[in-house]
Design an enzyme around this catalytic site. Structure first.
Site, PDB file in Angstrom:
ATOM      1  CG  ASP A 473     -13.366  12.458 -33.629  1.00  0.00           C
ATOM      2  OD1 ASP A 473     -14.134  11.775 -34.332  1.00  0.00           O
ATOM      3  OD2 ASP A 473     -13.729  12.970 -32.548  1.00  0.00           O
ATOM      4  CB  THR A 474     -13.846   7.638 -35.441  1.00  0.00           C
ATOM      5  OG1 THR A 474     -14.713   8.202 -34.467  1.00  0.00           O
ATOM      6  CG2 THR A 474     -13.743   6.142 -35.212  1.00  0.00           C
TER       7      THR A 474
END
Length: 742
Positions: A473-474
């Site tokens: 997700d980052t």
């Protein structure tokens, strides 16, 4: 001490330190000690964040406190009141006026990432047993923080800052307060000791607590359930092999197993002997510690040991270790685990994955290579990156920061609100883009397959590229932020097409067979491995899982990328998006909700899931599942028009209300707006609540805790109170023409 040089352990390089042998003078009994808070400074070097205490007036004059320093420390900012906002965009502008002043020189934003109460104790224990000097300012402020977080009703401490007192939190906090100089006669310590004894004493702590107590020599190793390094000798095809475990679990188990095999205990001294007599309900010498391997207080027993794990532990204790384990096997296991520890140190420049495993790696290096080795020295230099100073004192963050994560989200929020086109905010956003450019990981780990690491070239880590762990997700949120800014007039193209494609290549390696995406790597083992969960206080910790949040981040990133690069791996991207969207659909509960694993809880996951489904054309009007999700959110809106969800939702799996929160209200608005919920009135009222809570200087005050991991541990994301209101208000203004707020 100069600005660009770190001395000691985040404090001054002088002689005023508390040493390993406990010989420094104890803190005044019952008196709250504190340092001069005006002497603390945060240094940020390319995302590497360390706090420094300036001893001399000359240093203070040469290095003035910044607005960001003052804000983190809770000091007066003396900022002027801004014009009261009349529209949502007025509120956004006021927030940017405030938040821009917190941007650090490299272009990122920093914040506390605290909440768990078991992080600081591991750090202090490791320093103590490796004879690492603890600067007096650090010791004072750690004591102050721990006392500030003591439960006033019973004197104990919990697993996290909002939790009830537990044997884990109370035992470990009590011990480190003693190591940091607190007197056993302090009335707060007397109250804590009473609570600990009411919980049955330290013998009722969970496995991770008992491990550190044995290392300190205030518990015998016989009380610790086995952590055999021999598991690392299992072939990779074996279903129980540790490389199949979730990355945090295996990186904790790795040094823990090495230390367990060595049965390392620091030499006892008078302080250790005193603590031994304080932790238990009977004299230390009278305790049969082997009888307490499975003792645990019900409050700590969130994930009880399975019958299978109990049998395995019995076999290890009574058959394997006394009769079958040869010296040769022991040496092979210890050598291989230490080799993997060294590879982890190399891949992160000794920063390591997180502050649970990093102190253990320090102890392992101290045992194997000695106190004067480079590995020990370098660990001592890197550990202070986990420390954070605030108005309550000094804590240990959940990672070495949230630099990339928060910066990526802020860029997206500013773009969503239309602020990227405002020349006033362009320098700030260009600096943020420069930070993301600098922090992209440009190479894979050396022999990544040998050390079981996921591909990472082109990815972004949660904190910094030095920490170096791919996070799905980052990487996705950073990729979106870069794409959004670099395609706007007036912004430089810093991240090349090739590097963007590297990010896509890595993301496409992370999808599970279910179609969903996990966090650090694809799921490698069966959920049945949870039967071997020995941590007791955490749930869903043994393997990676699919998450609606991570899956949404990847879906929206892949779709944005394809809109700009329609011919790059188009078939692979389409297949990945289709699989992830189907997973998100399947993960929806019958009541229309999604369970969130990284934020609290159904509100957080609902926002993400609705955004992902909206990205493929689903909305309230054409999708029954979207309509059901919106009705679930609307059913949770409180009388004051906001949303507030308790951390108990994460623990129980059932939505639990609490007072309205600005962050959660923003999440709900974002989800409803993405889904094109047709009723404007509930959203109008929620927007009014958000704007009404904004301070005259443009900030929003901190409310309840926002984040979670492993179902039972809550963690703070203080910058969410800026980022998500900006995005929510921006989306509202974009759709409804920035109306006047009544």
């Amino acid at each position: 001490m100069v600005k660009n040089k770190q001395l000691g352990l985040n404090g001054h390089a002088g002689d005023n330190r508390r040493h390993q042998n406990g010989s420094a003078e104890e803190a005044s009994i019952g008196v709250e000690e504190k340092t001069d808070i005006y002497r603390w400074r945060l240094l940020d070097e390319r995302g590497c964040q360390t706090w420094h205490y300036l001893e001399s007036d000359e240093e203070v004059k040469a290095w003035p406190q910044s607005i960001a320093d003052k804000y983190f420390l809770g000091l007066p900012l003396d900022l002027p009141n801004l014009p009261p906002p009349k529209t949502p965009i007025d509120s956004v502008q006021n927030c940017l006026s405030f938040f821009s002043k917190l941007q650090l020189p490299p272009g990122n934003w920093a914040c506390e990432y605290g909440g768990p109460m078991f992080l600081l104790p591991g750090m202090v224990c490791a320093w103590y047993v490796t004879q690492t000097p603890i600067p007096q300012p650090v010791a004072i402020e750690m004591r102050r923080y721990l006392f500030a977080r003591q439960n006033s009703t019973d004197g104990g401490w919990g697993l996290h800052i909002e939790g009830e007192s537990t044997a884990y939190g109370t035992t470990m906090t009590y011990v480190v307060l003693r190591l940091l100089g607190a007197s056993e006669e302090d009335k707060r310590m007397i109250k804590a000791r009473g609570m600990l004894h009411k919980l049955g004493g330290a013998v009722n702590g969970p496995h991770w607590a008992k491990f550190w107590l044995a290392v300190l020599g205030v518990m015998e190793w016989e009380a610790i359930n086995p952590v055999p390094p021999e598991l690392w000798l299992l072939p990779d095809w074996f279903p129980l092999a540790p490389w199949r475990w979730w990355i945090h679990m295996r990186q904790v188990f790795l040094p823990m197993s090495f230390i367990y095999s060595a049965k390392f205990t620091t030499p006892p001294n008078s302080l250790i002997r005193q603590i031994r007599e304080e932790l238990y309900t009977r004299p230390y010498s009278s305790i049969t510690f082997a009888a307490h391997r499975n003792s645990i207080h019900p409050r700590d027993n969130y994930h009880p040991k399975s019958f299978i794990l109990a049998i395995i532990n019995w076999i290890l204790v009574y058959i394997w270790f006394p009769f079958l384990r040869t010296d040769s096997i022991k040496r092979r296991a210890e050598d291989w685990t230490f080799d993997l520890i060294q590879r982890e140190d190399e891949n992160t420049d000794f920063a390591n994955l997180a502050p649970v495993s990093s102190p253990m790696n320090l102890v392992a290096c101290y045992i194997r290579e000695g106190p004067d080795s480079y590995s020990v020295r370098r660990h001592r230099e890197r550990l202070p990156e986990y420390l954070w100073m605030k108005n309550e004192g000094m804590l240990v963050n959940g990672t070495n920061g949230v630099q990339t994560w928060d910066t990526s989200w802020f860029i997206q929020a500013a773009v969503e609100a239309g602020m990227a086109g405002d020349i006033k905010w362009r320098p700030m956003l260009i600096k943020a883009l420069e930070f993301l450019d600098d922090q992209q990981i440009r190479e894979n780990c050396r022999e990544q397959d040998v050390c079981y690491r996921q591909q990472r070239k082109g990815a972004w880590a949660f904190s910094t590229k030095t920490q170096g762990y791919t996070v799905s997700d980052t990487t996705s949120e950073a990729l979106k932020a870069v794409l959004m800014l670099q395609r706007l007039p007036g912004y430089p193209t810093l991240v090349s097409d090739e590097r963007l494609q590297d990010a896509i290549d890595t993301l496409l390696t992370m999808q599970n067979a279910s179609g969903g995406f996990a966090s650090y790597e694809p799921t490698r083992g069966s959920e049945y491995l949870e039967y071997l969960n020995a941590a007791e206080v955490f749930g869903r910790i043994m393997v990676e899982y699919d998450y609606p949040e991570c899956s949404t981040a990847v879906v929206t990133a892949l779709r944005l990328f394809s809109s700009h690069y329609p011919y790059y791996r188009n078939a692979d991207i389409s297949k990945a998006v289709d699989g992830a969207v189907q997973y998100i659909r399947n993960a929806q509960r019958p009541d229309g909700s999604w369970y969130g694993s990284w934020g609290i809880c159904f509100t957080y996951a609902g926002m993400f899931a609705l955004e992902s489904l909206a990205s493929v054309g689903e909305s309230y009007s054409n999708s029954p599942r979207i309509a059901k999700a919106c009705e679930f959110l609307i059913s949770k809106q409180r009388a004051d028009a906001g949303w507030g969800e308790s951390y108990k939702s994460c623990e129980t799996g059932v939505y639990v209300q609490r007072e309205s929160q600005v962050v959660m209200t923003s999440w709900a608005i974002i989800g409803l707006m993405a889904a094109e919920y047709p009723e404007r009135e509930p959203i109008n009222r929620a927007v009014k609540l958000i704007v009404g809570r904004q301070s005259p200087n443009g900030e929003w005050k901190q409310e309840g805790i926002e984040g979670v991991f492993n179902k039972s541990v809550m963690i703070s994301y203080p910058n969410y109170k800026f980022t998500f209101p900006i995005k929510a208000l921006g989306m509202f203004a974009k759709k409804y023409g920035n109306p006047t707020i009544p």
